[in-house]
Design a protein around this motif. Structure first.
Motif, PDB file in Angstrom:
ATOM      1  N   GLY A   1       0.884  -1.467  -0.023  1.00  4.98           N
ATOM      2  CA  GLY A   1       0.168  -0.009  -0.006  1.00  4.98           C
ATOM      3  C   GLY A   1       0.812   1.322   0.100  1.00  4.98           C
ATOM      4  O   GLY A   1       0.427   2.298   0.651  1.00  4.98           O
ATOM      5  N   LEU A   2       2.025   1.262  -0.668  1.00  9.75           N
ATOM      6  CA  LEU A   2       2.796   2.400  -0.648  1.00  9.75           C
ATOM      7  C   LEU A   2       1.925   3.583  -1.298  1.00  9.75           C
ATOM      8  O   LEU A   2       2.341   4.839  -0.826  1.00  9.75           O
ATOM      9  N   ASP A   3       1.376   3.358  -2.162  1.00 10.40           N
ATOM     10  CA  ASP A   3       0.479   4.626  -3.153  1.00 10.40           C
ATOM     11  C   ASP A   3      -0.352   5.250  -1.919  1.00 10.40           C
ATOM     12  O   ASP A   3      -0.114   6.451  -1.640  1.00 10.40           O
ATOM     13  N   GLU A   4      -0.905   4.500  -1.144  1.00 12.37           N
ATOM     14  CA  GLU A   4      -1.854   5.214  -0.025  1.00 12.37           C
ATOM     15  C   GLU A   4      -1.038   5.782   0.865  1.00 12.37           C
ATOM     16  O   GLU A   4      -1.406   7.011   1.604  1.00 12.37           O
ATOM     17  N   SER A   5       0.314   5.280   1.224  1.00 13.41           N
ATOM     18  CA  SER A   5       0.933   5.602   2.404  1.00 13.41           C
ATOM     19  C   SER A   5       1.361   7.122   2.048  1.00 13.41           C
ATOM     20  O   SER A   5       1.343   8.064   2.772  1.00 13.41           O
ATOM     21  N   LEU A   6       1.794   7.125   0.725  1.00 17.14           N
ATOM     22  CA  LEU A   6       2.706   8.403   0.267  1.00 17.14           C
ATOM     23  C   LEU A   6       1.641   9.444   0.055  1.00 17.14           C
ATOM     24  O   LEU A   6       1.779  10.478   0.233  1.00 17.14           O
ATOM     25  N   GLU A   7       0.305   8.932  -0.543  1.00 12.75           N
ATOM     26  CA  GLU A   7      -0.681  10.071  -0.429  1.00 12.75           C
ATOM     27  C   GLU A   7      -1.119  10.686   0.816  1.00 12.75           C
ATOM     28  O   GLU A   7      -1.418  11.824   0.982  1.00 12.75           O
ATOM     29  N   GLY A   8      -1.147   9.774   1.896  1.00  9.58           N
ATOM     30  CA  GLY A   8      -1.489  10.475   3.424  1.00  9.58           C
ATOM     31  C   GLY A   8      -0.260  11.279   3.741  1.00  9.58           C
ATOM     32  O   GLY A   8      -0.401  12.312   4.310  1.00  9.58           O
ATOM     33  N   GLN A   9       0.952  11.041   3.120  1.00  7.48           N
ATOM     34  CA  GLN A   9       2.131  11.893   3.580  1.00  7.48           C
ATOM     35  C   GLN A   9       1.982  13.296   2.845  1.00  7.48           C
ATOM     36  O   GLN A   9       2.198  14.191   3.579  1.00  7.48           O
ATOM     37  N   ILE A  10       1.536  13.099   1.705  1.00 12.49           N
ATOM     38  CA  ILE A  10       1.090  14.357   1.080  1.00 12.49           C
ATOM     39  C   ILE A  10       0.241  15.283   1.569  1.00 12.49           C
ATOM     40  O   ILE A  10       0.440  16.616   1.791  1.00 12.49           O
ATOM     41  N   LEU A  11      -0.879  14.589   2.182  1.00  9.48           N
ATOM     42  CA  LEU A  11      -2.000  15.441   2.658  1.00  9.48           C
ATOM     43  C   LEU A  11      -1.564  15.835   4.073  1.00  9.48           C
ATOM     44  O   LEU A  11      -1.810  17.008   4.350  1.00  9.48           O
ATOM     45  N   SER A  12      -0.488  15.103   4.704  1.00  7.80           N
ATOM     46  CA  SER A  12       0.022  15.640   6.138  1.00  7.80           C
ATOM     47  C   SER A  12       1.033  16.847   5.671  1.00  7.80           C
ATOM     48  O   SER A  12       0.621  17.821   6.471  1.00  7.80           O
ATOM     49  N   GLU A  13       1.610  16.898   4.627  1.00  8.08           N
ATOM     50  CA  GLU A  13       2.478  18.102   4.398  1.00  8.08           C
ATOM     51  C   GLU A  13       1.560  19.317   3.862  1.00  8.08           C
ATOM     52  O   GLU A  13       1.970  20.147   4.194  1.00  8.08           O
TER      53      GLU A  13
END
Length: 204
Positions: free
Chosen positions: A88-100
């Protein structure tokens, strides 16, 4: 009634003073924050990351210990996820982008609110000043024309103050919003390149 109008005028100018101080403080805080995330060092870091992802089977670069930009945090997070082999790297990175995104847009609503409402606060001060002027005209009659004109002139200062606060605040908000958009677009690009890097690494 006249006393309440005068108090209202004073409160309007006090509100404009506080608004300008708050806006300036937010501007300085956001300026310092964006300087950490954007600039020559960060651009070079971003270029180095993308070059490594494109050309090298293994990433060999490291970020400086003092590097705390959005790019560094995102890259560090992506490498950690890849290193742990989590799905689930795609979802994890998307979550990090939202955090930023939350960090980048932090306190910008304050500038947006001040920019939208400062002219109305100034207009309220002008209305109160005009009420005071006409009240004086009704009380003093023609002999008080000079006093009335001075009151109207003072009242118009409230509108000028409102515009004086709103214009630079709106400009600052647009500037930071544009910077945040550029950073988020770069993070989206990095996300796609990390996904491609993981896919190629899995195939090998």
């Amino acid at each position: 009634m006249q006393e309440f109008v005068e108090i209202g005028e004073e409160l309007v100018f006090l509100a404009m003073t506080i608004a300008s101080i708050v806006a300036f403080a937010v501007f300085l805080e956001r300026l310092l924050y964006f300087r950490k995330t954007m600039g020559k060092i960060n651009d070079e870091f971003l270029t180095q990351v993308r070059g490594s992802l494109h050309e090298k089977p293994e990433i060999t670069w490291e970020a400086p210990l003092t590097h705390t930009s959005s790019y560094w945090r995102f890259v560090h997070f992506a490498l950690r996820q890849i290193g742990l082999g989590r799905k689930g790297l795609d979802e994890s990175l998307e979550g990090q982008i939202l955090s930023e995104k939350l960090e980048l847009e932090k306190r910008l609503p304050i500038l947006n609110t001040l920019g939208n409402n400062a002219p109305f606060i100034g207009l309220l001060g002008t209305v109160l000043g005009v009420i005071k002027a006409f009240y004086g005209l009704g009380t003093l009659g023609a002999s008080g024309a000079d006093v009335v004109m001075r009151s109207i002139s003072t009242a118009l200062l409230a509108t000028a103050a409102g515009l004086g606060v709103a214009i630079p605040v709106v400009m600052a908000n647009n500037y930071f919003s544009r910077k945040a958009k550029v950073i988020l677009q770069n993070l989206e690009i990095l996300k796609k390149e990390f996904l491609a890097y993981q896919m190629n690494k899995t195939k090998v």
